[in-house]
Design a protein around this motif. Sequence first.
Motif, PDB file in Angstrom:
ATOM      1  N   LEU A  16      36.388  41.715  48.413  1.00  0.00           N
ATOM      2  CA  LEU A  16      35.535  42.265  49.459  1.00  0.00           C
ATOM      3  C   LEU A  16      35.910  43.701  49.797  1.00  0.00           C
ATOM      4  O   LEU A  16      35.063  44.501  50.188  1.00  0.00           O
ATOM      5  N   SER A  17      37.187  44.024  49.635  1.00  0.00           N
ATOM      6  CA  SER A  17      37.633  45.393  49.899  1.00  0.00           C
ATOM      7  C   SER A  17      37.324  46.332  48.743  1.00  0.00           C
ATOM      8  O   SER A  17      37.541  47.537  48.856  1.00  0.00           O
ATOM      9  N   GLU A  18      36.831  45.770  47.638  1.00  0.00           N
ATOM     10  CA  GLU A  18      36.476  46.543  46.443  1.00  0.00           C
ATOM     11  C   GLU A  18      37.645  47.430  45.998  1.00  0.00           C
ATOM     12  O   GLU A  18      37.509  48.624  45.763  1.00  0.00           O
ATOM     13  N   THR A  19      38.788  46.788  45.853  1.00  0.00           N
ATOM     14  CA  THR A  19      39.986  47.495  45.407  1.00  0.00           C
ATOM     15  C   THR A  19      39.849  47.856  43.936  1.00  0.00           C
ATOM     16  O   THR A  19      39.506  47.007  43.106  1.00  0.00           O
ATOM     17  N   ALA A  20      40.121  49.114  43.606  1.00  0.00           N
ATOM     18  CA  ALA A  20      40.018  49.560  42.215  1.00  0.00           C
ATOM     19  C   ALA A  20      41.076  48.868  41.364  1.00  0.00           C
ATOM     20  O   ALA A  20      42.249  48.803  41.738  1.00  0.00           O
ATOM     21  N   TYR A  64      45.181  32.462  41.468  1.00  0.00           N
ATOM     22  CA  TYR A  64      45.121  33.638  42.338  1.00  0.00           C
ATOM     23  C   TYR A  64      44.225  34.733  41.761  1.00  0.00           C
ATOM     24  O   TYR A  64      43.976  35.746  42.418  1.00  0.00           O
ATOM     25  N   ALA A  65      43.732  34.521  40.542  1.00  0.00           N
ATOM     26  CA  ALA A  65      42.768  35.464  39.967  1.00  0.00           C
ATOM     27  C   ALA A  65      41.347  35.155  40.421  1.00  0.00           C
ATOM     28  O   ALA A  65      40.428  35.942  40.174  1.00  0.00           O
ATOM     29  N   ALA A  66      41.164  34.013  41.094  1.00  0.00           N
ATOM     30  CA  ALA A  66      39.835  33.660  41.591  1.00  0.00           C
ATOM     31  C   ALA A  66      39.399  34.683  42.637  1.00  0.00           C
ATOM     32  O   ALA A  66      40.100  34.921  43.620  1.00  0.00           O
ATOM     33  N   ASP A  67      38.263  35.305  42.407  1.00  0.00           N
ATOM     34  CA  ASP A  67      37.795  36.362  43.309  1.00  0.00           C
ATOM     35  C   ASP A  67      36.446  36.860  42.814  1.00  0.00           C
ATOM     36  O   ASP A  67      35.916  36.392  41.808  1.00  0.00           O
ATOM     37  N   GLU A  68      35.926  37.851  43.518  1.00  0.00           N
ATOM     38  CA  GLU A  68      34.716  38.541  43.081  1.00  0.00           C
ATOM     39  C   GLU A  68      35.117  39.845  42.398  1.00  0.00           C
ATOM     40  O   GLU A  68      35.926  40.604  42.922  1.00  0.00           O
ATOM     41  N   TYR A  69      34.555  40.087  41.211  1.00  0.00           N
ATOM     42  CA  TYR A  69      34.842  41.306  40.462  1.00  0.00           C
ATOM     43  C   TYR A  69      33.553  42.119  40.351  1.00  0.00           C
ATOM     44  O   TYR A  69      32.482  41.562  40.082  1.00  0.00           O
ATOM     45  N   ILE A  70      33.687  43.414  40.581  1.00  0.00           N
ATOM     46  CA  ILE A  70      32.511  44.292  40.602  1.00  0.00           C
ATOM     47  C   ILE A  70      32.594  45.287  39.452  1.00  0.00           C
ATOM     48  O   ILE A  70      33.593  45.999  39.305  1.00  0.00           O
TER      49      ILE A  70
END
Length: 324
Positions: free
Chosen positions: A163-167, A183-189
């Motif tokens: 959500l913080s869109e960390t590079a 812990y790799a589960a997340d949203e990737y943009i």
Amino acid sequence: MWGCLVSLYTCIVFTVSCIHVTHAILNLTVEAKLNHEVKLPCRLPSGDYYGVNVRWFNKKDGWLTDGNTVYKHPGQIFISKPAPNEWNLHIKRISTSFEDIYTCQTAKGTVLSYIKLAVETSPRIDDEKSSPIRVTLAENTMVVLTCTVSGTPEPEIAWYRGLSETATGITGPELKIRDVTRYAADEYICRAKNTNGEAERRIRVAVNFAPEVTVMEPVVYAAGGEVVVMSCAVKASPLFDAYWTKGTDVYGTPIEPGWKYLVMVDEESDNIPVRFLTLIIRKSIVSAQDYGMYTCVAKGERHVAQNSVELRARKQKSVRVRGK
């Protein structure tokens, strides 16, 4: 050959009309903005051009023009002659359908210009060739997230997370994650940019793992008139069910909230599925039959996990009466 030795001027005219001597061909790529006009240049060497005829072709449509006459797309293309030895092709309103290889040559076959026309566009993500918007995989595997992008100029692609869109520091059309953990589960943009705009694709990664149950305290003491609190944390992906049961049988009847029990459930995160279950035995309810084992149960896709808490009676302190 003697014509070339006698006069260079004559040699050039001879080259244009007879096509026996090679010359430099204009070979370039032209980038045009969408919906703008573009000019494709075509120029003969200096000399006498009386009777020379020049034509434009492209791969898609074939023969486009002959001299000043336009055969294809007459409302959209035209020829300009700012000089007697120039036959420039103009396209009034560029669309992506005009992307092609354009050739300008004399009627005798001498190629003068060879031009690749690229239409500048903002980035576009190809849904069919990119990773789906939700990817599910097992722990300790590798995942390759793909983002297929088109656009002119070629877009620059960078990957971000959460959500913080960390590079992430990863650039290019692929993001590889090796030895995936939960812990790799997340949203990737995936974000693509060029001078005409940007586009992005969000990919939700879910990591499947077997259920795990942790209790806060394996032994809890209580006496009549006290509130009893037992807590557990459940982790699993996917997590189909989680509950408390009396005893140690994982298939026992789940404890339901009611006059005696209160069951509180808290969700921690979508990225790492954690569920907190708190079982409360209400005040003034505890009796001898309530002591014993309570089990927190988690059910996953193919596995069941459990962990138990023992409720023990707290010893009452004896009260001395003076004079006895």
